[in-house]
Write a protein that holds these residues in place. Structure first.
Motif, PDB file in Angstrom:
ATOM      1  N   TYR A 240     -14.813   8.679   7.370  1.00 56.19           N
ATOM      2  CA  TYR A 240     -13.634   9.306   7.969  1.00 56.19           C
ATOM      3  C   TYR A 240     -13.226   8.563   9.249  1.00 56.19           C
ATOM      4  CZ  TYR A 240     -10.579  12.713  10.120  1.00 56.19           C
ATOM      5  OH  TYR A 240      -9.510  13.324  10.715  1.00 56.19           O
ATOM      6  N   GLY A 241     -14.199   8.206  10.069  1.00 56.18           N
ATOM      7  CA  GLY A 241     -13.900   7.469  11.292  1.00 56.18           C
ATOM      8  C   GLY A 241     -13.290   6.108  11.013  1.00 56.18           C
TER       9      GLY A 241
ATOM     10  N   SER B  82     -11.415   5.401   8.445  1.00 56.76           N
ATOM     11  CA  SER B  82     -10.028   5.588   7.999  1.00 56.76           C
ATOM     12  C   SER B  82      -9.101   5.884   9.169  1.00 56.76           C
ATOM     13  CB  SER B  82      -9.950   6.712   6.964  1.00 56.76           C
ATOM     14  OG  SER B  82     -10.204   7.968   7.569  1.00 56.76           O
ATOM     15  N   ILE B  83      -9.627   6.499  10.224  1.00 53.65           N
ATOM     16  CA  ILE B  83      -8.821   6.829  11.404  1.00 53.65           C
ATOM     17  C   ILE B  83      -8.667   5.618  12.328  1.00 53.65           C
ATOM     18  CG2 ILE B  83      -8.722   8.276  13.481  1.00 53.65           C
ATOM     19  CD1 ILE B  83      -8.129   9.774  10.903  1.00 53.65           C
ATOM     20  N   MET B  84      -9.765   4.910  12.587  1.00 49.99           N
ATOM     21  CA  MET B  84      -9.747   3.782  13.520  1.00 49.99           C
ATOM     22  C   MET B  84     -10.471   2.572  12.936  1.00 49.99           C
ATOM     23  SD  MET B  84     -12.212   5.533  16.298  1.00 49.99           S
ATOM     24  CE  MET B  84     -13.519   6.604  15.751  1.00 49.99           C
ATOM     25  N   PRO B  85      -9.845   1.876  11.995  1.00 47.64           N
ATOM     26  CA  PRO B  85     -10.537   0.753  11.339  1.00 47.64           C
ATOM     27  C   PRO B  85     -10.791  -0.433  12.256  1.00 47.64           C
ATOM     28  CG  PRO B  85      -8.261   0.874  10.604  1.00 47.64           C
ATOM     29  CD  PRO B  85      -8.521   2.093  11.446  1.00 47.64           C
ATOM     30  N   GLY B  86      -9.961  -0.634  13.251  1.00 45.31           N
ATOM     31  CA  GLY B  86     -10.142  -1.782  14.148  1.00 45.31           C
ATOM     32  C   GLY B  86     -11.439  -1.704  14.933  1.00 45.31           C
ATOM     33  N   ILE B  87     -11.759  -0.533  15.412  1.00 43.71           N
ATOM     34  CA  ILE B  87     -12.987  -0.357  16.193  1.00 43.71           C
ATOM     35  C   ILE B  87     -14.208  -0.516  15.302  1.00 43.71           C
ATOM     36  CG2 ILE B  87     -14.319   1.309  17.539  1.00 43.71           C
ATOM     37  CD1 ILE B  87     -11.646   2.415  18.551  1.00 43.71           C
ATOM     38  N   MET B  88     -14.145   0.045  14.100  1.00 45.97           N
ATOM     39  CA  MET B  88     -15.296  -0.042  13.193  1.00 45.97           C
ATOM     40  C   MET B  88     -15.495  -1.471  12.706  1.00 45.97           C
ATOM     41  SD  MET B  88     -16.679   3.024  12.719  1.00 45.97           S
ATOM     42  CE  MET B  88     -17.271   3.380  11.097  1.00 45.97           C
ATOM     43  N   ASP B  89     -14.425  -2.180  12.392  1.00 46.03           N
ATOM     44  CA  ASP B  89     -14.550  -3.545  11.882  1.00 46.03           C
ATOM     45  C   ASP B  89     -15.000  -4.523  12.959  1.00 46.03           C
ATOM     46  OD1 ASP B  89     -13.850  -2.775   9.337  1.00 46.03           O
ATOM     47  OD2 ASP B  89     -11.728  -3.241   9.610  1.00 46.03           O
ATOM     48  N   ARG B  90     -14.722  -4.219  14.198  1.00 41.95           N
ATOM     49  CA  ARG B  90     -15.123  -5.091  15.302  1.00 41.95           C
ATOM     50  C   ARG B  90     -16.639  -5.024  15.528  1.00 41.95           C
ATOM     51  NH1 ARG B  90     -11.426  -3.755  19.892  1.00 41.95           N
ATOM     52  NH2 ARG B  90     -12.468  -1.788  19.568  1.00 41.95           N
ATOM     53  N   ASN B  91     -17.260  -3.890  15.192  1.00 48.46           N
ATOM     54  CA  ASN B  91     -18.690  -3.687  15.427  1.00 48.46           C
ATOM     55  C   ASN B  91     -19.463  -3.735  14.112  1.00 48.46           C
ATOM     56  OD1 ASN B  91     -18.355  -3.215  18.223  1.00 48.46           O
ATOM     57  ND2 ASN B  91     -17.670  -1.144  17.779  1.00 48.46           N
ATOM     58  N   GLN B  92     -19.461  -4.894  13.459  1.00 52.88           N
ATOM     59  CA  GLN B  92     -20.143  -5.015  12.177  1.00 52.88           C
ATOM     60  C   GLN B  92     -21.618  -5.379  12.330  1.00 52.88           C
ATOM     61  OE1 GLN B  92     -18.039  -7.629   9.585  1.00 52.88           O
ATOM     62  NE2 GLN B  92     -16.193  -6.386   9.601  1.00 52.88           N
ATOM     63  N   SER B  93     -22.038  -5.749  13.507  1.00 50.44           N
ATOM     64  CA  SER B  93     -23.439  -6.090  13.716  1.00 50.44           C
ATOM     65  C   SER B  93     -23.973  -5.288  14.895  1.00 50.44           C
ATOM     66  CB  SER B  93     -23.599  -7.584  13.988  1.00 50.44           C
ATOM     67  OG  SER B  93     -22.886  -7.934  15.160  1.00 50.44           O
ATOM     68  N   GLY B  94     -25.273  -5.281  15.033  1.00 54.37           N
ATOM     69  CA  GLY B  94     -25.905  -4.518  16.101  1.00 54.37           C
ATOM     70  C   GLY B  94     -26.105  -3.068  15.702  1.00 54.37           C
ATOM     71  N   PHE B  95     -26.316  -2.233  16.713  1.00 52.34           N
ATOM     72  CA  PHE B  95     -26.578  -0.819  16.454  1.00 52.34           C
ATOM     73  C   PHE B  95     -25.399  -0.131  15.793  1.00 52.34           C
ATOM     74  CE2 PHE B  95     -26.349   3.623  17.861  1.00 52.34           C
ATOM     75  CZ  PHE B  95     -27.498   4.097  17.248  1.00 52.34           C
TER      76      PHE B  95
ATOM     77  N   LYS C 144     -21.676  -0.030   8.023  1.00 55.25           N
ATOM     78  CA  LYS C 144     -22.291  -0.104   6.700  1.00 55.25           C
ATOM     79  C   LYS C 144     -22.213   1.237   5.984  1.00 55.25           C
ATOM     80  CE  LYS C 144     -25.303  -3.792   8.139  1.00 55.25           C
ATOM     81  NZ  LYS C 144     -26.595  -4.165   8.654  1.00 55.25           N
ATOM     82  N   CYS C 145     -22.415   2.326   6.717  1.00 53.93           N
ATOM     83  CA  CYS C 145     -22.289   3.655   6.109  1.00 53.93           C
ATOM     84  C   CYS C 145     -20.854   3.918   5.669  1.00 53.93           C
ATOM     85  CB  CYS C 145     -22.752   4.727   7.091  1.00 53.93           C
ATOM     86  SG  CYS C 145     -24.531   4.753   7.330  1.00 53.93           S
ATOM     87  N   ALA C 146     -19.882   3.422   6.429  1.00 50.60           N
ATOM     88  CA  ALA C 146     -18.484   3.578   6.028  1.00 50.60           C
ATOM     89  C   ALA C 146     -18.204   2.807   4.740  1.00 50.60           C
ATOM     90  CB  ALA C 146     -17.557   3.104   7.144  1.00 50.60           C
ATOM     91  N   ARG C 147     -18.788   1.631   4.605  1.00 48.61           N
ATOM     92  CA  ARG C 147     -18.622   0.856   3.372  1.00 48.61           C
ATOM     93  C   ARG C 147     -19.232   1.591   2.183  1.00 48.61           C
ATOM     94  NH1 ARG C 147     -14.601  -1.288   4.352  1.00 48.61           N
ATOM     95  NH2 ARG C 147     -14.502  -3.010   5.768  1.00 48.61           N
ATOM     96  N   ILE C 148     -20.404   2.174   2.375  1.00 56.16           N
ATOM     97  CA  ILE C 148     -21.045   2.942   1.305  1.00 56.16           C
ATOM     98  C   ILE C 148     -20.150   4.107   0.912  1.00 56.16           C
ATOM     99  CG2 ILE C 148     -22.977   4.484   0.784  1.00 56.16           C
ATOM    100  CD1 ILE C 148     -24.705   2.629   2.539  1.00 56.16           C
TER     101      ILE C 148
END
Length: 72
Positions: free
Chosen positions: A23-24, A26-39, A45-49
């Motif tokens: 859900y997060g 779908s709302i803010m993809p830029g923030i999620m895609d920017r943080n693909q590594s680290g914590f 990865k859960c969003a991709r699943i």
């Protein structure tokens, strides 16, 4: 009892993380895609699943809800 020691609670936590991350994303993809590594990459990865396996995640959520509702 902690969610780490109760298998049903652990599965519930995983399902909630997957659904919330999807859900997060779908709302803010830029923030999620920017943080693909680290914590924070865990949430990406859960969003991709959640996006790719959404019918199975939905079925798991329904099964978990029925299980909790009927006192499992």
């Amino acid at each position: 009892m902690s969610a780490l020691f109760n298998f049903q609670s652990l599965l519930l936590v995983f399902l909630l993380i997957i659904c919330t991350s999807t859900y997060g994303h779908s709302i803010m993809p830029g923030i999620m895609d920017r943080n693909q590594s680290g914590f924070f990459g865990i949430f990406w990865k859960c969003a991709r699943i959640g996006e790719r396996l959404s019918p199975y995640v939905s079925i798991c959520c329904v099964v978990m809800a029925v299980s909790i509702f009927f006192g499992g």
